[in-house]
Design an enzyme around this catalytic site. Structure first.
Site, PDB file in Angstrom:
ATOM      1  N   GLY A 123       0.786  -1.232   0.000  1.00 10.35           N
ATOM      2  CA  GLY A 123       0.000   0.000   0.000  1.00 10.35           C
ATOM      3  C   GLY A 123       0.818   1.282   0.000  1.00 10.35           C
ATOM      4  CD  GLN A 124       6.211   0.669   1.174  1.00 12.72           C
ATOM      5  OE1 GLN A 124       7.155   1.211   0.617  1.00 12.72           O
ATOM      6  NE2 GLN A 124       6.275  -0.561   1.653  1.00 12.72           N
ATOM      7  CD  GLU A 125       2.256   9.194  -2.230  1.00 11.39           C
ATOM      8  OE1 GLU A 125       2.900   9.388  -1.176  1.00 11.39           O
ATOM      9  OE2 GLU A 125       1.816  10.113  -2.955  1.00 11.39           O
TER      10      GLU A 125
END
Ligand code: G3D
Ligand code: MG
Length: 201
Positions: free
Chosen positions: A78-80
């Site tokens: 889910g990291q950018e």
């Protein structure tokens, strides 16, 4: 609506109550996606490390009168920098689990933006979304009613079926109920697509 066509192909080539579903787990980093996945897979808490790519597991879940259903989960980082990949994992998915950290008030708006982006993709048009309000065991967890407002779930659009479920992934509370709701929404969508297909014939 290209992906709807490809979904129709898989749906109509399967029996009406297909027992294997492709589900993508999305949400901001640290919301609890991997904890949800491993709680479902092993029925116990598994210590997680930040997901760099994706984790995938097939999990057989007993769902009341429907018997056992195999959920093939894809838990995507889910990291950018990883979020542009979400789109490709949602292709052909039967349902989406969007995990939200109920304590992270600061990033609730960011979660809302990502959720609405996903719902607007043509690939996910009318694909049911289970919104998981995770970490409800924590003292400062935002209530379900407030999460519904902050995420503007009412604005998801009539074509996106959704359900909001309170959970605590570390002990598994709410996960079974959430999956049952998601399964119901998936079945309703399949029925609707079958009826639409019949009308076209
Ligand atoms: P992610 O896959 O969405 O990035 P993880 O998130 O599953 O790696 O979880 C991030 C952190 O949140 C983990 O703690 C995990 O134990 C914790 N967590 C997940 N679900 C819950 C929950 O329901 N309640 C509480 N209290 N914590 C939860 P660490 O300390 O390893 O970062
Ligand atoms: Mg993870």
């Amino acid at each position: 609506m290209g992906i709807v066509n490809s979904n129709q192909t898989s749906i109509f080539s399967n029996p009406p109550f297909c027992k294997s579903l492709h589900i993508v787990i999305l949400g901001l980093d640290s919301a609890g996606k991997t904890t949800v996945l491993y709680r479902l897979q092993f029925n116990e808490f598994v210590n997680t490390v930040p997901t760099k790519g994706f984790n995938t597991e097939k999990v057989k879940v007993a769902l009341g009168s429907s018997g056992s259903v195999t959920f093939h989960f894809w838990d995507v980082g889910g990291q950018e920098k990883l979020r542009p990949l979400w789109k490709s994992y949602t292709r052909c998915s039967d349902g989406i689990v969007f995990v939200v950290d109920s304590v992270d008030a600061e990033r609730m708006d960011e979660a809302k933006i990502e959720l609405h982006k996903i719902a607007r993709l043509s690939e996910t048009h009318d694909v049911p979304i289970l919104i998981v309000a995770n970490k409800q065991d924590m003292r400062h967890a935002i209530s379900l009613a407030d999460i519904e407002k902050v995420l503007a779930l009412g604005e998801l659009g009539a074509s996106t079926p959704w359900h909001l479920q309170a959970t605590c992934a570390i002990i598994g509370d709410g996960l079974q109920e959430g999956l049952e709701k998601l399964y119901d929404l998936i079945l309703k969508r399949r029925k609707m697509l079958r009826q639409q297909k019949k009308k076209l014939m």
